[in-house]
Scaffold this motif. Structure first.
Motif, PDB file in Angstrom:
ATOM      1  N   ILE A  14      33.684  45.650   2.484  1.00 53.96           N
ATOM      2  CA  ILE A  14      33.219  47.000   2.172  1.00 53.96           C
ATOM      3  C   ILE A  14      33.184  47.227   0.665  1.00 53.96           C
ATOM      4  CG2 ILE A  14      33.796  49.455   2.336  1.00 53.96           C
ATOM      5  CD1 ILE A  14      34.845  48.911   5.160  1.00 53.96           C
ATOM      6  N   LEU A  15      34.229  46.779  -0.027  1.00 53.22           N
ATOM      7  CA  LEU A  15      34.282  46.977  -1.477  1.00 53.22           C
ATOM      8  C   LEU A  15      33.184  46.200  -2.202  1.00 53.22           C
ATOM      9  CD1 LEU A  15      38.152  46.940  -2.097  1.00 53.22           C
ATOM     10  CD2 LEU A  15      36.606  48.913  -2.091  1.00 53.22           C
ATOM     11  N   ALA A  16      32.742  45.087  -1.609  1.00 53.22           N
ATOM     12  CA  ALA A  16      31.677  44.289  -2.225  1.00 53.22           C
ATOM     13  C   ALA A  16      30.300  44.630  -1.660  1.00 53.22           C
ATOM     14  CB  ALA A  16      31.961  42.801  -2.009  1.00 53.22           C
ATOM     15  N   ALA A  17      30.253  45.559  -0.711  1.00 51.95           N
ATOM     16  CA  ALA A  17      28.990  45.899  -0.044  1.00 51.95           C
ATOM     17  C   ALA A  17      28.141  46.823  -0.900  1.00 51.95           C
ATOM     18  CB  ALA A  17      29.282  46.545   1.302  1.00 51.95           C
ATOM     19  N   ARG A  18      26.892  46.944  -0.521  1.00 54.06           N
ATOM     20  CA  ARG A  18      25.981  47.870  -1.190  1.00 54.06           C
ATOM     21  C   ARG A  18      25.333  48.776  -0.148  1.00 54.06           C
ATOM     22  NH1 ARG A  18      22.636  44.219  -5.623  1.00 54.06           N
ATOM     23  NH2 ARG A  18      24.438  43.133  -6.505  1.00 54.06           N
ATOM     24  N   ALA A  19      25.150  50.017  -0.530  1.00 49.19           N
ATOM     25  CA  ALA A  19      24.472  50.958   0.355  1.00 49.19           C
ATOM     26  C   ALA A  19      22.980  50.656   0.376  1.00 49.19           C
ATOM     27  CB  ALA A  19      24.708  52.387  -0.130  1.00 49.19           C
ATOM     28  N   ARG A  20      22.341  51.041   1.448  1.00 53.08           N
ATOM     29  CA  ARG A  20      20.886  50.915   1.500  1.00 53.08           C
ATOM     30  C   ARG A  20      20.243  51.932   0.558  1.00 53.08           C
ATOM     31  NH1 ARG A  20      21.316  50.496   7.945  1.00 53.08           N
ATOM     32  NH2 ARG A  20      23.446  51.037   7.351  1.00 53.08           N
ATOM     33  N   PRO A  21      18.969  51.738   0.188  1.00 49.72           N
ATOM     34  CA  PRO A  21      18.344  52.610  -0.811  1.00 49.72           C
ATOM     35  C   PRO A  21      18.510  54.090  -0.491  1.00 49.72           C
ATOM     36  CG  PRO A  21      16.905  50.767  -0.307  1.00 49.72           C
ATOM     37  CD  PRO A  21      18.046  50.690   0.664  1.00 49.72           C
ATOM     38  N   VAL A  22      18.924  54.853  -1.494  1.00 43.67           N
ATOM     39  CA  VAL A  22      19.075  56.304  -1.343  1.00 43.67           C
ATOM     40  C   VAL A  22      17.710  56.916  -1.611  1.00 43.67           C
ATOM     41  CG1 VAL A  22      20.279  58.354  -2.158  1.00 43.67           C
ATOM     42  CG2 VAL A  22      21.463  56.151  -2.095  1.00 43.67           C
ATOM     43  N   ASN A  23      16.935  57.071  -0.540  1.00 41.79           N
ATOM     44  CA  ASN A  23      15.559  57.532  -0.697  1.00 41.79           C
ATOM     45  C   ASN A  23      15.181  58.352   0.531  1.00 41.79           C
ATOM     46  OD1 ASN A  23      12.445  57.231  -0.430  1.00 41.79           O
ATOM     47  ND2 ASN A  23      12.863  56.548  -2.516  1.00 41.79           N
ATOM     48  N   ALA A  24      14.506  59.471   0.286  1.00 40.64           N
ATOM     49  CA  ALA A  24      14.126  60.348   1.391  1.00 40.64           C
ATOM     50  C   ALA A  24      13.148  59.671   2.344  1.00 40.64           C
ATOM     51  CB  ALA A  24      13.517  61.641   0.845  1.00 40.64           C
ATOM     52  N   ASN A  25      12.447  58.639   1.876  1.00 33.69           N
ATOM     53  CA  ASN A  25      11.503  57.900   2.716  1.00 33.69           C
ATOM     54  C   ASN A  25      12.083  56.550   3.138  1.00 33.69           C
ATOM     55  OD1 ASN A  25       9.488  59.851   2.676  1.00 33.69           O
ATOM     56  ND2 ASN A  25       8.607  59.066   0.773  1.00 33.69           N
ATOM     57  N   TYR A  26      13.395  56.516   3.320  1.00 34.45           N
ATOM     58  CA  TYR A  26      14.030  55.243   3.654  1.00 34.45           C
ATOM     59  C   TYR A  26      13.433  54.614   4.910  1.00 34.45           C
ATOM     60  CZ  TYR A  26      17.192  51.684   5.230  1.00 34.45           C
ATOM     61  OH  TYR A  26      17.683  50.483   5.671  1.00 34.45           O
ATOM     62  N   ASN A  27      13.122  55.408   5.911  1.00 36.46           N
ATOM     63  CA  ASN A  27      12.588  54.837   7.154  1.00 36.46           C
ATOM     64  C   ASN A  27      11.305  54.053   6.914  1.00 36.46           C
ATOM     65  OD1 ASN A  27      14.613  55.658   8.848  1.00 36.46           O
ATOM     66  ND2 ASN A  27      13.598  57.535   9.487  1.00 36.46           N
ATOM     67  N   GLN A  28      10.460  54.537   6.014  1.00 40.21           N
ATOM     68  CA  GLN A  28       9.226  53.815   5.691  1.00 40.21           C
ATOM     69  C   GLN A  28       9.540  52.518   4.953  1.00 40.21           C
ATOM     70  OE1 GLN A  28       5.945  56.150   4.006  1.00 40.21           O
ATOM     71  NE2 GLN A  28       6.992  58.025   4.646  1.00 40.21           N
ATOM     72  N   LEU A  29      10.493  52.588   4.033  1.00 41.11           N
ATOM     73  CA  LEU A  29      10.891  51.380   3.308  1.00 41.11           C
ATOM     74  C   LEU A  29      11.420  50.327   4.275  1.00 41.11           C
ATOM     75  CD1 LEU A  29      12.810  53.012   0.304  1.00 41.11           C
ATOM     76  CD2 LEU A  29      10.485  52.086   0.256  1.00 41.11           C
ATOM     77  N   SER A  30      12.264  50.766   5.199  1.00 36.74           N
ATOM     78  CA  SER A  30      12.860  49.843   6.165  1.00 36.74           C
ATOM     79  C   SER A  30      11.795  49.207   7.060  1.00 36.74           C
ATOM     80  CB  SER A  30      13.896  50.576   7.013  1.00 36.74           C
ATOM     81  OG  SER A  30      14.444  49.716   7.989  1.00 36.74           O
ATOM     82  N   LEU A  31      10.820  50.011   7.456  1.00 32.25           N
ATOM     83  CA  LEU A  31       9.760  49.489   8.319  1.00 32.25           C
ATOM     84  C   LEU A  31       8.982  48.378   7.624  1.00 32.25           C
ATOM     85  CD1 LEU A  31       8.182  49.696  10.966  1.00 32.25           C
ATOM     86  CD2 LEU A  31       6.732  51.433   9.882  1.00 32.25           C
ATOM     87  N   VAL A  32       8.683  48.568   6.356  1.00 28.14           N
ATOM     88  CA  VAL A  32       7.956  47.546   5.597  1.00 28.14           C
ATOM     89  C   VAL A  32       8.789  46.273   5.486  1.00 28.14           C
ATOM     90  CG1 VAL A  32       7.181  46.920   3.273  1.00 28.14           C
ATOM     91  CG2 VAL A  32       6.506  49.104   4.273  1.00 28.14           C
ATOM     92  N   ILE A  33      10.065  46.420   5.183  1.00 28.92           N
ATOM     93  CA  ILE A  33      10.932  45.251   5.034  1.00 28.92           C
ATOM     94  C   ILE A  33      11.036  44.479   6.336  1.00 28.92           C
ATOM     95  CG2 ILE A  33      13.291  44.489   4.541  1.00 28.92           C
ATOM     96  CD1 ILE A  33      13.496  47.027   2.714  1.00 28.92           C
ATOM     97  N   ALA A  34      11.361  45.183   7.420  1.00 29.94           N
ATOM     98  CA  ALA A  34      11.556  44.519   8.710  1.00 29.94           C
ATOM     99  C   ALA A  34      10.281  43.847   9.210  1.00 29.94           C
ATOM    100  CB  ALA A  34      12.068  45.519   9.738  1.00 29.94           C
ATOM    101  N   SER A  35       9.152  44.527   9.093  1.00 27.22           N
ATOM    102  CA  SER A  35       7.899  43.950   9.597  1.00 27.22           C
ATOM    103  C   SER A  35       7.468  42.751   8.751  1.00 27.22           C
ATOM    104  CB  SER A  35       6.798  45.018   9.617  1.00 27.22           C
ATOM    105  OG  SER A  35       6.568  45.548   8.323  1.00 27.22           O
ATOM    106  N   SER A  36       7.676  42.818   7.438  1.00 29.88           N
ATOM    107  CA  SER A  36       7.302  41.704   6.561  1.00 29.88           C
ATOM    108  C   SER A  36       8.143  40.468   6.849  1.00 29.88           C
ATOM    109  CB  SER A  36       7.468  42.106   5.093  1.00 29.88           C
ATOM    110  OG  SER A  36       6.633  43.187   4.749  1.00 29.88           O
ATOM    111  N   VAL A  37       9.460  40.670   6.972  1.00 31.91           N
ATOM    112  CA  VAL A  37      10.353  39.540   7.237  1.00 31.91           C
ATOM    113  C   VAL A  37      10.097  38.968   8.625  1.00 31.91           C
ATOM    114  CG1 VAL A  37      12.768  38.839   7.487  1.00 31.91           C
ATOM    115  CG2 VAL A  37      12.113  40.413   5.664  1.00 31.91           C
ATOM    116  N   ALA A  38       9.873  39.828   9.606  1.00 30.33           N
ATOM    117  CA  ALA A  38       9.607  39.348  10.971  1.00 30.33           C
ATOM    118  C   ALA A  38       8.354  38.491  11.013  1.00 30.33           C
ATOM    119  CB  ALA A  38       9.467  40.538  11.919  1.00 30.33           C
TER     120      ALA A  38
END
Length: 415
Positions: free
Chosen positions: A362-386
């Motif tokens: 936990i101390l070495a972890a990083r939070a996911r991007p603090v962005n109001a459009n995080y869901n869109q960012l996540s969708l792009v990442i997941a679909s690209s990697v998949a």
């Protein structure tokens, strides 16, 4: 020890009069006491109601009612958003996934809270950061989470610290034992975003800046991170079946003896221990050149902007995140707490041996991007990697990293 209610009311009223632009984040519109509703994901361990009963016994005029939402995080979000967009007062306290803080704050669905009302200095620092947006506190950490590497002690003499060590051990075990070497959550959903983010971080990079305003992904680092996963699929020590895995599928594959290594959250430890006994252990995620970095998970508690009883809601959050209750969150609910001192408690460490490793993670972890459009960012990442994992060629890693960065920049630029 909880602050007496009259004093708390005075503090909250004062905070409500503060200017909304205060960098410390003063609560606004916090008037109102009375019965409240706590909306959160379905309780599968039956630990919540006893905690609520204790509150209700002490506060007969301000009773809390549990409103269980679906188990799936995206369904929870959809139900909350529909309620809040309608400006409904049905929900008072919201159990939010840590990724939702920015979105809910930006849309005016939750209220800023007075930092001095909560013992944030006794919480794990990275966890507190998940509740802050634009220098204001919008929620209070309730549970935390970080990814761990599960491994079979009967197959592994020394847990891997680097990707190269993981590859060598996993490949050898796959060849000798005819089982999968390593898997995470590789289906195209939020779990894949998390796994790829961890790979990028563990290679020394990051996808988006901490404040969520700039894409900081280096295409070369992105290609290195993706290349690690692609190599495993090409060489066979990451089984093809893992492309269908979410948390539950990977948990079952490991505890049923079909994997030597698995990336998962701490919730998988209990079932694995029950099935495998001393044959299971955990360590930090490996990285390119040493221990890697996990993605931070967990839940925070926020107050609805449309609640009619916001004073009661905030006092309930103080009660619910107290040291005594956080201990119960771990011992009765098996969820990682947010109070730092609980990770060093000898009695708890004996009962939950993974706590020291989890604290490090936990101390070495990083939070996911603090962005109001995080869901869109996540969708792009997941679909690209998949898409890349479905065609694991060395050349695809670099191309995917470049196109992913371009798409992420477009989302942030147009928000």
């Amino acid at each position: 020890m909880l602050r007496p209610l009259p004093l708390l009311m005075a503090v909250l009223l004062a905070a409500g009069c503060a200017a909304s632009g205060d960098d410390d984040g003063g609560a606004q519109g916090t008037g109102g006491t009375g019965p409240i509703t706590f909306a959160t994901g379905r309780d599968t361990t039956a630990y919540l109601q006893p905690l609520l009963d204790r509150w209700n016994q002490a506060h007969p005029a301000e009773k809390v009612t549990l409103l269980e939402l679906p188990e799936a995080a995206d369904e929870q979000r959809a139900q909350m958003v529909a309620n809040l967009q309608a400006r409904s007062s049905q929900y008072d306290v919201l159990g939010l996934d840590v990724i939702l803080t920015a979105e809910f704050a930006e849309n005016g669905w939750i209220i800023p809270l007075e930092r001095g009302l909560f013992p944030l200095d006794r919480f794990l620092p990275p966890v507190v950061e998940t509740a802050i947006y634009k220098n204001k506190l919008w929620a209070v950490p309730y549970t935390s989470n970080a990814g761990l590497l599960y491994y079979r002690t009967d197959l592994v003499d020394k847990p891997p610290r680097t990707w190269a060590e993981l590859r060598d051990q996993a490949r050898e075990i796959t060849k000798k034992r005819k089982i999968g070497g390593y898997a995470g959550q590789f289906l195209a959903y939020e779990g894949l975003t998390v796994n790829f983010s961890e790979a990028v971080q563990s290679a020394g990079g990051e996808l988006v800046s901490r404040d969520g305003t700039e894409v900081t992904l280096s295409p070369s680092v992105g290609a290195t991170a993706l290349g690690f996963l692609l190599q495993g699929l090409r060489e066979g020590w990451i089984p093809q079946e893992s492309l269908t895995y979410k948390e539950e599928e990977s948990r079952l594959a490991f505890q049923e003896g079909r994997l030597a290594f698995a990336r998962n959250w701490p919730h998988a430890y209990g079932p694995a221990k029950a099935e495998l006994g001393d044959k299971v252990a955990v360590t930090r995620l490996p990285g390119l050149n040493g221990p890697g970095s996990s993605t931070l998970g967990g839940a925070n508690l926020a107050v609805s902007a449309f609640s009619k009883h916001q004073q009661t809601a905030q006092e309930f959050i103080r009660y619910f995140t107290s040291l005594e209750n956080e201990r119960r969150v771990l011992t009765e609910g098996s969820f990682p707490p947010v109070w730092t001192e609980l990770y060093d408690d000898p009695e708890l460490v004996e009962r939950f041996p993974y706590l020291p490793v989890l604290k490090e993670s936990i101390l070495a972890a990083r939070a996911r991007p603090v962005n109001a459009n995080y869901n869109q960012l996540s969708l792009v990442i997941a679909s690209s990697v998949a898409k890349a994992l479905g065609n694991p060629t060395p050349e695809s890693a670099a191309d995917v990293a470049v196109s992913m960065k371009s798409e992420l920049e477009e989302i942030i630029r147009t928000q």
